[in-house]
Design a protein around this motif. Structure first.
Motif, PDB file in Angstrom:
ATOM      1  N   GLY A  24      64.851  35.109  56.136  1.00 53.03           N
ATOM      2  CA  GLY A  24      66.204  34.688  55.791  1.00 53.03           C
ATOM      3  C   GLY A  24      67.107  34.730  56.998  1.00 53.03           C
ATOM      4  O   GLY A  24      66.684  35.073  58.112  1.00 53.03           O
ATOM      5  N   GLU A  25      68.365  34.412  56.773  1.00 55.54           N
ATOM      6  CA  GLU A  25      69.370  34.486  57.835  1.00 55.54           C
ATOM      7  C   GLU A  25      69.945  35.912  57.838  1.00 55.54           C
ATOM      8  O   GLU A  25      70.629  36.317  56.909  1.00 55.54           O
ATOM      9  N   TRP A  26      69.665  36.631  58.910  1.00 52.64           N
ATOM     10  CA  TRP A  26      70.049  38.038  58.979  1.00 52.64           C
ATOM     11  C   TRP A  26      71.439  38.252  59.541  1.00 52.64           C
ATOM     12  O   TRP A  26      72.008  39.338  59.407  1.00 52.64           O
ATOM     13  N   PHE A  81      73.775  38.173  51.188  1.00 50.37           N
ATOM     14  CA  PHE A  81      72.575  37.658  51.827  1.00 50.37           C
ATOM     15  C   PHE A  81      71.645  37.021  50.796  1.00 50.37           C
ATOM     16  O   PHE A  81      71.708  37.334  49.598  1.00 50.37           O
ATOM     17  N   VAL A  82      70.768  36.151  51.299  1.00 49.00           N
ATOM     18  CA  VAL A  82      69.664  35.604  50.528  1.00 49.00           C
ATOM     19  C   VAL A  82      68.391  35.842  51.333  1.00 49.00           C
ATOM     20  O   VAL A  82      68.252  35.334  52.449  1.00 49.00           O
ATOM     21  N   LEU A  83      67.469  36.625  50.777  1.00 51.92           N
ATOM     22  CA  LEU A  83      66.191  36.915  51.433  1.00 51.92           C
ATOM     23  C   LEU A  83      65.058  36.398  50.555  1.00 51.92           C
ATOM     24  O   LEU A  83      65.101  36.540  49.329  1.00 51.92           O
ATOM     25  N   ALA A  84      64.062  35.809  51.189  1.00 48.54           N
ATOM     26  CA  ALA A  84      62.943  35.187  50.471  1.00 48.54           C
ATOM     27  C   ALA A  84      61.630  35.777  50.971  1.00 48.54           C
ATOM     28  O   ALA A  84      61.615  36.548  51.935  1.00 48.54           O
ATOM     29  N   PRO A  85      60.504  35.433  50.342  1.00 50.97           N
ATOM     30  CA  PRO A  85      59.209  35.937  50.831  1.00 50.97           C
ATOM     31  C   PRO A  85      58.997  35.629  52.302  1.00 50.97           C
ATOM     32  O   PRO A  85      59.430  34.596  52.815  1.00 50.97           O
ATOM     33  N   LYS A  86      58.304  36.511  52.975  1.00 52.95           N
ATOM     34  CA  LYS A  86      58.216  36.485  54.437  1.00 52.95           C
ATOM     35  C   LYS A  86      57.611  35.206  54.992  1.00 52.95           C
ATOM     36  O   LYS A  86      57.933  34.803  56.117  1.00 52.95           O
ATOM     37  N   ASP A  87      56.732  34.541  54.231  1.00 51.76           N
ATOM     38  CA  ASP A  87      56.092  33.356  54.775  1.00 51.76           C
ATOM     39  C   ASP A  87      56.816  32.062  54.413  1.00 51.76           C
ATOM     40  O   ASP A  87      56.340  30.978  54.723  1.00 51.76           O
ATOM     41  N   TRP A  88      57.966  32.164  53.743  1.00 54.93           N
ATOM     42  CA  TRP A  88      58.779  30.980  53.507  1.00 54.93           C
ATOM     43  C   TRP A  88      59.585  30.664  54.763  1.00 54.93           C
ATOM     44  O   TRP A  88      60.032  31.571  55.473  1.00 54.93           O
ATOM     45  N   LYS A  89      59.812  29.400  54.998  1.00 56.49           N
ATOM     46  CA  LYS A  89      60.544  28.968  56.192  1.00 56.49           C
ATOM     47  C   LYS A  89      61.985  28.627  55.820  1.00 56.49           C
ATOM     48  O   LYS A  89      62.241  27.809  54.934  1.00 56.49           O
ATOM     49  N   LEU A  90      62.931  29.262  56.514  1.00 55.31           N
ATOM     50  CA  LEU A  90      64.346  28.973  56.283  1.00 55.31           C
ATOM     51  C   LEU A  90      64.695  27.628  56.913  1.00 55.31           C
ATOM     52  O   LEU A  90      64.543  27.429  58.121  1.00 55.31           O
ATOM     53  N   SER A 111      70.974  29.434  50.775  1.00 56.37           N
ATOM     54  CA  SER A 111      69.843  29.303  51.705  1.00 56.37           C
ATOM     55  C   SER A 111      68.818  28.362  51.101  1.00 56.37           C
ATOM     56  O   SER A 111      68.527  28.430  49.895  1.00 56.37           O
ATOM     57  N   VAL A 112      68.281  27.475  51.934  1.00 55.98           N
ATOM     58  CA  VAL A 112      67.252  26.546  51.518  1.00 55.98           C
ATOM     59  C   VAL A 112      65.962  26.908  52.256  1.00 55.98           C
ATOM     60  O   VAL A 112      65.964  27.067  53.486  1.00 55.98           O
ATOM     61  N   PHE A 113      64.879  27.050  51.500  1.00 51.76           N
ATOM     62  CA  PHE A 113      63.599  27.464  52.078  1.00 51.76           C
ATOM     63  C   PHE A 113      62.524  26.418  51.786  1.00 51.76           C
ATOM     64  O   PHE A 113      62.546  25.750  50.757  1.00 51.76           O
TER      65      PHE A 113
END
Length: 319
Positions: A268-270, A287-296, A314-316
């Motif tokens: 995500g965007e930190w 914040f918006v955090l997603a699974p580690k292998d998703w691409k922001l 956030s769009v992933f």
């Protein structure tokens, strides 16, 4: 014939004092007041304990069908929005009217619809409000066209038929399943509404995988307590890929956000643009955090004065 007389003198009659009516009325009124007080206190405790939703999420899907799950390799749009209770509370013992709150929610729904999100994570959402009976999560779900919604209670105070209950929510284009509404460290007794925290956790399927969804609103006043709560949330969401979004009440350089980042479980965007306060943002706490292998692919802050927080999108790319 001699007439006999009783030589004893007649004893005077003793007057029996009768209670005055006003005293009797005071005693009855006091007894009724005490009884009513005991009844209301009992209902207050009943509402805050037995009738508290506590660790059980409420999940609903309205008559409109949820959207198809995003295809594997597609994109997903996630919005985090602290709606500040739609400003239903106006100070003291005063609350806004139903029309006022619905107008606020209509504006918030317009913000949501404009971004076309697949998931919305709500903080500070009111489920029940006796003085202003609007289920803010359900209302927003309908107005924004996201017909699956979930609610996790942080506090519930009042009487069974006249109470105020609020917490976190999730709106979704996908079917939702409730998992838990976990107590966070430093949680207070049920009758404390200020800064009393739980985290709502649901699950849905995105692509071909199950994904946990954690709706955030952690401690507002103490960074150490906030970090303690963040540790529990990270551990709880560690069992499978997870989206974690909402009001973290923590800045990018805080220990809490370092815990999320250093866990290696999220993307995500930190260090995005400021999100609070909405009229003159000077810090980033949403914040918006997603699974580690998703691409922001995209991250932006949506300025608005509907709430005291800006909305965050956030769009992933789902991988």
């Amino acid at each position: 014939m001699t007439k006999k007389y009783n030589d004893r003198k007649a004893e005077p009659e003793v007057a029996v004092a009768k209670p005055k009516r006003w005293l009797r009325r005071i005693v009855i009124a006091a007894a009724l007041a005490i009884g009513l007080g005991i009844l209301l206190a009992g209902l207050f405790v009943l509402n805050g304990t037995v009738l508290d939703r506590g660790g059980t999420p409420e999940v609903q899907t309205t008559e409109h069908p949820a959207a198809e799950r995003v295809a594997q390799g597609g994109q997903i749009r996630v919005l985090a929005y602290n709606i500040a209770k739609a400003f239903v509370y106006s100070g003291g013992g005063k609350f806004q009217s139903v029309d006022y709150v619905k107008d606020r929610l209509d504006q918030a729904a317009a913000v949501i619809r404009a971004e076309k999100p697949d998931l919305v994570f709500l903080s500070e959402a009111i489920r029940d409000c006796g003085p202003c009976p609007v289920n803010q999560i359900e209302y927003l779900a309908e107005k924004s066209g996201m017909h699956s919604w979930a609610y996790g209670e942080n506090y519930n105070v009042g009487l069974p038929f006249y109470r105020i209950a609020g917490g976190n929510g999730i709106l979704s284009r996908f079917p939702l399943e409730g998992v838990a509404n976990i107590d966070l460290p430093h949680r207070k007794p049920f009758y404390v509404t200020k800064n009393n925290r739980r985290t709502l956790i649901c699950t849905t399927e995105i692509g071909d995988s199950g994904v946990l969804l954690g709706a955030m609103h952690t401690d507002s006043f103490n960074f150490d307590r906030n970090a303690d709560q963040s540790e529990v949330i990270i551990e709880t969401l560690s069992l499978q890929p997870a989206i974690c979004a909402g009001d973290f009440n923590a800045t990018p350089d805080s220990r809490s956000m370092k815990l999320f980042k250093e866990s290696g479980r999220f993307a995500g965007e930190w260090n995005g643009p400021f999100t609070f306060p909405s009229d003159a943002p000077d810090r980033t706490i949403d914040f918006v955090l997603a699974p580690k292998d998703w691409k922001l692919l995209e991250h932006k802050v949506i300025t608005n004065l509907v709430s005291d927080h800006c909305a965050v999108l956030s769009v992933f790319e789902v991988r």
